[in-house]
Design an enzyme around this catalytic site. Structure first.
Site, PDB file in Angstrom:
ATOM      1  N   TYR A   1       0.911  -1.324   0.027  1.00 63.28           N
ATOM      2  CA  TYR A   1      -0.002  -0.021   0.097  1.00 63.28           C
ATOM      3  C   TYR A   1       0.790   1.293   0.124  1.00 63.28           C
ATOM      4  O   TYR A   1       1.680   1.334   0.984  1.00 63.28           O
ATOM      5  CB  TYR A   1      -0.914  -0.107   1.297  1.00 63.28           C
ATOM      6  CG  TYR A   1      -1.999  -1.056   1.271  1.00 63.28           C
ATOM      7  CD1 TYR A   1      -2.239  -2.022   0.084  1.00 63.28           C
ATOM      8  CD2 TYR A   1      -2.736  -1.348   2.386  1.00 63.28           C
ATOM      9  CE1 TYR A   1      -3.156  -2.841   0.321  1.00 63.28           C
ATOM     10  CE2 TYR A   1      -3.605  -2.365   2.404  1.00 63.28           C
ATOM     11  CZ  TYR A   1      -3.749  -3.172   1.360  1.00 63.28           C
ATOM     12  OH  TYR A   1      -4.749  -4.235   1.370  1.00 63.28           O
TER      13      TYR A   1
ATOM     14  N   SER B   1      -5.296 -14.010   1.167  1.00 64.77           N
ATOM     15  CA  SER B   1      -6.128 -13.044   0.547  1.00 64.77           C
ATOM     16  C   SER B   1      -6.504 -13.640  -0.936  1.00 64.77           C
ATOM     17  O   SER B   1      -5.702 -13.984  -1.679  1.00 64.77           O
ATOM     18  CB  SER B   1      -5.603 -11.808   0.621  1.00 64.77           C
ATOM     19  OG  SER B   1      -6.408 -10.827  -0.110  1.00 64.77           O
TER      20      SER B   1
ATOM     21  N   TRP C   1     -12.914  -7.369   2.416  1.00 61.41           N
ATOM     22  CA  TRP C   1     -12.564  -6.131   1.787  1.00 61.41           C
ATOM     23  C   TRP C   1     -13.869  -5.496   1.070  1.00 61.41           C
ATOM     24  O   TRP C   1     -14.369  -6.400   0.451  1.00 61.41           O
ATOM     25  CB  TRP C   1     -11.203  -5.962   1.306  1.00 61.41           C
ATOM     26  CG  TRP C   1     -11.106  -6.703   0.071  1.00 61.41           C
ATOM     27  CD1 TRP C   1     -10.605  -7.974   0.147  1.00 61.41           C
ATOM     28  CD2 TRP C   1     -10.842  -6.317  -1.221  1.00 61.41           C
ATOM     29  NE1 TRP C   1     -10.105  -8.302  -1.089  1.00 61.41           N
ATOM     30  CE2 TRP C   1     -10.465  -7.345  -2.100  1.00 61.41           C
ATOM     31  CE3 TRP C   1     -11.202  -4.953  -1.571  1.00 61.41           C
ATOM     32  CZ2 TRP C   1     -10.439  -7.185  -3.418  1.00 61.41           C
ATOM     33  CZ3 TRP C   1     -11.276  -4.848  -3.354  1.00 61.41           C
ATOM     34  CH2 TRP C   1     -10.788  -6.076  -3.964  1.00 61.41           C
TER      35      TRP C   1
ATOM     36  N   ALA D   1     -18.968  -2.379  -1.512  1.00 62.94           N
ATOM     37  CA  ALA D   1     -18.842  -2.432  -3.010  1.00 62.94           C
ATOM     38  C   ALA D   1     -18.216  -0.988  -3.574  1.00 62.94           C
ATOM     39  O   ALA D   1     -18.472  -0.437  -4.301  1.00 62.94           O
ATOM     40  CB  ALA D   1     -19.927  -2.890  -3.792  1.00 62.94           C
TER      41      ALA D   1
ATOM     42  N   LYS E   1     -24.549   6.867  -2.993  1.00 63.19           N
ATOM     43  CA  LYS E   1     -24.381   8.353  -3.439  1.00 63.19           C
ATOM     44  C   LYS E   1     -24.241   8.267  -4.973  1.00 63.19           C
ATOM     45  O   LYS E   1     -24.057   9.505  -5.397  1.00 63.19           O
ATOM     46  CB  LYS E   1     -23.243   8.783  -2.924  1.00 63.19           C
ATOM     47  CG  LYS E   1     -21.882   8.137  -3.110  1.00 63.19           C
ATOM     48  CD  LYS E   1     -20.711   8.713  -2.204  1.00 63.19           C
ATOM     49  CE  LYS E   1     -19.218   7.887  -2.494  1.00 63.19           C
ATOM     50  NZ  LYS E   1     -18.246   8.384  -1.786  1.00 63.19           N
TER      51      LYS E   1
ATOM     52  N   ARG F   1     -14.395   8.575  -4.784  1.00 58.03           N
ATOM     53  CA  ARG F   1     -13.550   7.498  -5.194  1.00 58.03           C
ATOM     54  C   ARG F   1     -13.352   7.313  -6.839  1.00 58.03           C
ATOM     55  O   ARG F   1     -12.424   7.068  -7.532  1.00 58.03           O
ATOM     56  CB  ARG F   1     -13.782   6.315  -4.477  1.00 58.03           C
ATOM     57  CG  ARG F   1     -12.803   5.068  -4.828  1.00 58.03           C
ATOM     58  CD  ARG F   1     -13.029   3.943  -3.844  1.00 58.03           C
ATOM     59  NE  ARG F   1     -13.250   4.198  -2.547  1.00 58.03           N
ATOM     60  CZ  ARG F   1     -13.188   3.586  -1.341  1.00 58.03           C
ATOM     61  NH1 ARG F   1     -13.647   2.305  -1.507  1.00 58.03           N
ATOM     62  NH2 ARG F   1     -13.293   3.875   0.065  1.00 58.03           N
TER      63      ARG F   1
ATOM     64  N   GLY G   1     -12.524   1.533   5.681  1.00 57.07           N
ATOM     65  CA  GLY G   1     -11.573   2.748   5.555  1.00 57.07           C
ATOM     66  C   GLY G   1     -12.318   3.979   5.734  1.00 57.07           C
ATOM     67  O   GLY G   1     -13.826   4.122   5.877  1.00 57.07           O
TER      68      GLY G   1
END
Length: 336
Positions: free
Chosen positions: A55, A153, A206, A210, A217, A229, A286
């Site tokens: 990251y 993962s 995670w 979605a 929104k 985003r 997050g």
């Protein structure tokens, strides 16, 4: 406050709302705001924190380490990962070889400012390294005390079964998988979840909202909101674009009365939905601002009745992705 759940077939508990810093720390959010958000998470009862060496090319681990400095280490559950390229992305700067795993854990511990991580995760399956080599390296880290538990993962059911068998042979526990999972992305339900339940492996999921689409929104037939985003390549725009089809956005709008009837906001409904799955131990959330967490943590402990679950299924019928073949890892190691 946030509830806790056991992770896999172990005695290790994690907060069912876990703070993840994939696209925020050292990228979307300035460091001062990131530290404030982590502190707000702690105030709200979140004690589990998920990051990865890849990251922001290792910088996200540094920011998280700085934010957690001075906290009682024994009261935190810190997760990180290894696989994707770091540094200059040289031939041994990615994958799950013994060399990369051992180099990576030392770097992660240094950046996080800790002596050990609670959970170390294979960020994808590495087709270029023998699984025996990868699992032996993980076993050695557990014995050295640098890692307490091992997870993976986005591994398929078959990969989980093979990794679990080797972990038993080598004397450690494979206790978790970290897949994408939401009411719109259900690809783990047919194969990964039943296999995990059999093997004693939990999901840490995670993108439970979605990529924000389940917040409601994003509206059908309208431009995406400025600063969202979907407009920022650093904030996962490539991940969200598959959810921005009008038929998906129209279906999501049908969830608004369902959320209102349940007395929840749309984000709370989305997170509560994934937590209804008994194989899910934690939902990763997050935040770019501390106050965003005040809303999402209220999903902890929510029980959705059968009528609400049915209404969600009905609203998203035909647009939720369920194909188990979409749980995949790159066939070759990435190089950038």
């Amino acid at each position: 406050m946030v509830n806790y759940r056991y992770l896999g077939n172990s005695g290790f508990k994690v907060s069912e709302i876990t703070y993840g810093n994939w696209i925020t720390h050292a990228s979307q959010v300035e460091n001062e705001a990131a530290v404030a958000t982590v502190h707000r998470a702690l105030d709200l009862g979140i004690t589990s924190f998920d990051t990865a060496d890849a990251y922001a090319n290792t910088a996200a681990e540094e920011v998280l380490g700085e934010a957690l400095k001075g906290q009682r280490r024994e009261s935190l559950e810190i997760f990180t990962k290894v696989y994707w390229p770091t540094g200059p992305a040289g031939p041994n700067d990615q994958g799950l070889s013994r060399k990369h795993i051992l180099d990576s854990i030392n770097g992660s511990l240094r950046r996080l400012g800790v002596d050990y991580v609670d959970l170390y995760q294979a960020h994808r399956y590495d087709y270029e390294t023998p699984l025996e080599e990868t699992m032996q390296a993980f076993a050695d880290l557990v014995r050295q005390g640098k890692v307490l538990y091992i997870g993976v993962s986005e591994w398929s059911a078959e990969q989980l079964r093979a990794g679990h068998a080797l972990s038993k042979e080598l004397g450690f526990q494979l206790i978790s998988n970290q897949p994408q999972y939401s009411a719109l992305w259900r690809v783990i339900e047919e194969k990964v979840v039943p296999t995990s339940e059999e093997l004693g492996i939990s999901q840490i999921v995670w993108s439970p909202m979605a990529q924000g689409v389940l917040s409601g929104k994003y509206l059908p037939g309208q431009a995406v909101p400025a600063g969202s985003r979907a407009t920022d390549d650093k904030s996962g725009a490539n991940f969200i674009k598959n959810f921005l089809r009008d038929e998906v956005l129209e279906a999501v709008q049908r969830l608004k009365p369902v959320a209102e009837q349940a007395g929840l906001t749309m984000p709370q409904l989305a997170i509560a939905w994934v937590l209804q799955n008994p194989n899910v131990s934690a939902a990763l959330v997050g935040a770019s601002r501390p106050e965003q967490l005040d809303d999402t943590v209220k999903a902890s402990g929510v029980v959705l009745d059968a009528d609400v679950m049915t209404a969600i299924d009905d609203a998203l019928s035909g647009v939720a992705e369920t194909d188990p073949a979409k749980t995949v890892s790159p066939k070759g190691r990435p190089t950038d």
